[in-house]
Design an enzyme around this catalytic site. Structure first.
Site, PDB file in Angstrom:
ATOM      1  N   GLY A  70     -42.082  41.557   6.021  1.00 24.57           N
ATOM      2  CA  GLY A  70     -40.731  41.510   6.579  1.00 24.57           C
ATOM      3  C   GLY A  70     -40.533  40.308   7.476  1.00 24.57           C
ATOM      4  CB  VAL A 120     -49.230  42.860   3.617  1.00 19.52           C
ATOM      5  CG1 VAL A 120     -49.320  44.337   3.261  1.00 19.52           C
ATOM      6  CG2 VAL A 120     -49.860  42.009   2.531  1.00 19.52           C
ATOM      7  CB  SER A 121     -46.683  46.243   5.794  1.00 15.32           C
ATOM      8  OG  SER A 121     -46.088  47.373   6.384  1.00 15.32           O
ATOM      9  CG  ASN A 122     -44.262  46.027  10.424  1.00 16.17           C
ATOM     10  OD1 ASN A 122     -43.534  46.647   9.652  1.00 16.17           O
ATOM     11  ND2 ASN A 122     -44.599  46.491  11.611  1.00 16.17           N
ATOM     12  CB  SER A 154     -47.502  42.819  -0.494  1.00  7.99           C
ATOM     13  OG  SER A 154     -47.934  44.060  -0.979  1.00  7.99           O
TER      14      SER A 154
END
Length: 715
Positions: free
Chosen positions: A323, A318-320, A343
């Protein structure tokens, strides 16, 4: 807590009995998705067996612990579903918390930071430890192994593997859980951790080299791997600031009581290795599961019979963390990963101007793919003024702190004097600032109403300072743009970080100040002494304006041509994503109102880049969710609970769909807009009517298409 010394394991293994494992031990091998996607790593056929050795790069000890699911467990640290929704667990002695107490509080805080737990918001019904669990409180028994890995002196990152007792070595699966944000190693416990553990999968975590490494420069204490404080330079240290003894003495004499954070001050640009950190965690995961379940030879040594070729491996985050999972799949030359579910991923796509983005009948967007530092410094400069715009006067928690209206007016006046906004009064200038964020910097209009509460939480300012330092590989002693990290008193003056706060920071901090009692300090404040940024007076005007001078300085690192800006640009180049997912199945779930990672610079252009790179054979699906924003935790707040639904629900749905695709061959649903329904006035409890499923056959008006080099998003 048991520990295992592993230096000796790097010695060459002596010849042993022939490997007797056959396909019968893993009947699914080579039989379908997740059962033959990786290479056959058993190179020992016809010769000595390959022994189960840990991956290269381990530091210090491997710490092992078994949790029986009664007083403690993997997912909830013994708190259970109800405990996670209740009050924070306390330390018996706040001046000397134990490692177990720090772990419990870290799990509590990290779970709640990602998962909304307020009544009616989906917790306990659509998600939560007990939902779909065999135990009433969702506790999960199993093994937890923890260690440090490194590819360089300052690039060390924490890795952890949790193996639930429900793990099936005959049908093994593994899920990655890199931490979101800059959180510690438990940062994804409530996201990839919960989903994977309840599926019976081994979950492999990493803090990505950013999480909760804190160095008190005055007293020389740093965060250890288990959260307790250790001496700087210790093998168990998550981070020690890379500063010479002479420079340290000079710095602490001139700027006492300062704190260095790993993400900002490691001089390592940790994001450049996020993908490799995730791959490291997978390699460590295979070592651990084979130590627990691999076949033994006649000498009792473990043989790696659980391999990439017979294990379903899902990269998730999720998020970082999302990525990092994306970068891991792009860089996965060993075919460790079978598929991806991310996500709201923090991706910085390689800039290509041969495709555009268009939402409905809106403007064609060609200036997409700005870097995170680009749009976060823009927010840090413009949002303090934009909060005063009449068009966002109804935004919840906007200008709630006394005196914020006056500070916003000062910020607007300063921006007008610099020619960055226009207008005769604060209202006009604020609307101009808001328009700049949307039209010049490509932020979504939907994010305007959620951005003020995010500003109130100092998100963009903290991110701007941390990432500028990281990308330019600046040290704490560089005091980039005059901003440092320290505790502060009621008047904004620097004070020593209280000992009880320092001892708890592993469990209370998120890796990016302001956090855990540490704030952003403006060293150039007109008061003549370093001052916390919200109370600092501008050295240019003498007025409080959210330390605009400092953030204009950080903004200049993005759009100027000088040595420091060149260093930052090089760092950003190092973290750009290629768009090549190697045509493996992948899902992005992203909220349209993402106020932290604007979708015209992250998910949307990544989808377009991926289509240019992989063509129509791409395995990537993109689901854009309406009435959702980046921080589900904000849904706990009255008023916001009525406006936004939990994106977390769709992240779990994406993982379910990917799992079913890889295990059972079910087709992935087409890319689409998911039209959710807010709870509305009074925020009645969420129902399925609020949360329509991702459709296997979406209507024509909901399908996201890539045609004629344009990503087309329905309104």
């Amino acid at each position: 807590m048991h520990t295992r010394r592993h230096t000796w394991l790097y010695l060459l293994a002596l010849p042993a009995m022939a490997l007797s494992t056959t396909l019968a031990a893993n009947p699914g091998q080579g039989a379908g998705p997740g059962a033959g996607a990786g290479p056959d790593v058993d190179k020992g056929r016809g010769g000595p067996p390959i022994l189960n050795l840990p991956p290269a790069g381990l530091i210090g000890e491997i710490r092992q612990q078994y949790y029986d699911g009664s007083s403690d467990d993997l997912l909830t640290a013994g708190l259970g579903q109800s405990g996670l929704a209740g009050g924070a667990p306390a330390f018996a002695d706040p001046a000397n918390p134990t490692a177990a107490e720090l772990r419990r509080l870290a799990i509590y805080n990290n779970y709640r930071a990602l998962v909304p737990v307020a009544p009616g918001g989906g917790y306990g019904e659509f998600f939560g430890p007990a939902v779909g669990s065999s135990t009433p409180d969702g506790r999960i028994s199993g093994h937890e192994w923890l260690t440090l890995m490194s590819s360089g002196e300052q690039n060390r990152h924490t890795v952890m593997v949790q193996v639930p007792d429900s793990f099936d070595s005959r049908r093994p699966c593994m899920v990655t859980a890199p931490s979101s944000g800059s959180r510690g190693v438990y940062g994804a416990i409530g996201t990839g951790g919960e989903w994977g553990l309840k599926r019976g999968c081994a979950v492999v975590y990493t803090d990505k080299g950013t999480g909760m490494g804190v160095h008190n420069l005055d007293n020389g204490t740093v965060t250890g791997i288990d959260g307790t404080l250790v001496e700087a330079g210790s093998d168990d240290a998550v981070f020690t600031a890379p500063i010479s003894a002479t420079d340290l003495d000079t710095f602490t004499a001139d700027d006492p009581n300062r704190i260095a954070f790993k993400h900002a001050h490691s001089r390592a640009n940790p994001e450049s290795e996020w993908g490799q950190n995730v791959l490291d965690s997978i390699r460590f995961g295979f070592y651990v599961v084979n130590e627990l379940y691999g076949q033994q030879d006649a000498q009792g040594r473990r043989i790696p019979t659980i391999r990439p070729g017979n294990t379903l491996v899902i990269a998730s985050g999720v998020s970082n963390g999302g990525g990092a999972a994306v970068l891991a799949l792009e860089q996965d030359t060993e075919r460790l990963i079978d598929g991806l579910a991310a996500s709201e991923p923090n991706v910085n796509p390689t800039v290509r101007r041969d495709f555009t983005i268009r939402q409905g009948a809106g403007p064609v967007i060609s200036e997409h793919s700005r870097s995170l530092l680009d749009y976060q410094t823009a927010l840090a400069v413009y949002q303090g003024c934009a909060n005063a715009a009449p068009s966002v006067s109804d935004a919840l928690f906007n200008l709630v702190t006394p005196g914020r209206e006056a500070i916003a007016a000062n910020a607007c006046a300063r921006l007008e004097s610099l020619g960055l906004v226009t207008g005769e009064d604060t209202a006009e200038r604020a609307e101009s600032a808001l328009l700049a964020l949307i039209e010049t910097f490509g932020l979504q209009p939907e994010q305007a109403l959620i951005q003020p509460v995010t500003w109130w939480a100092n998100v963009s300012t903290g991110i701007a300072v941390t990432y500028a330092n990281a990308y330019g590989r600046f040290g704490v002693e560089d005091k980039l743009c005059g901003v440092t990290f320290a505790a502060s008193d009621a008047g904004g003056g620097v004070i020593p970080l209280p000992e009880v706060a320092e001892r708890a920071i592993f469990s209370t901090g998120n890796g990016i100040p302001p956090t855990g009692g540490v704030n952003l300090i403006d060293g150039n404040a007109a008061q003549g002494v370093p001052t916390e940024i919200s109370q600092a007076l501008s050295p240019t005007t003498g007025n409080p304006d959210y330390s605009l001078d400092a953030f204009l300085c950080l903004r200049a690192l993005v759009d100027s041509d000088n040595e420091y800006a060149a260093r930052v640009a090089d760092g950003i180049d190092e973290i750009r994503a290629s768009g090549d997912l190697q045509r493996r199945p992948a899902i992005f779930v992203t909220p349209r109102a993402d106020q932290i990672l604007p979708i015209n610079h992250t998910s949307r252009p990544y989808v377009g880049l991926n289509r240019l790179v992989e063509g129509k054979q791409t395995g990537l699906r993109y689901y854009e969710v309406l009435n959702a924003q980046h921080l589900d935790i904000l849904n706990n707040l009255p008023g916001l609970d009525a406006q936004y639904i939990p994106l977390h629900h769709y992240y779990f749905q994406a993982l379910d769909k990917l799992y079913d695709h890889l295990r059972g061959g079910r087709p992935l649903a087409p890319s689409q807009v998911v039209r959710t329904e807010p709870r509305g006035p009074g925020a009645p409890p969420l129902t399925l009517a609020n949360l329509p499923a991702i459709s296997s056959s979406p209507g024509e008006g909901d399908v996201i298409l890539f045609e004629n080099n344009q990503l087309r998003i329905p309104e």
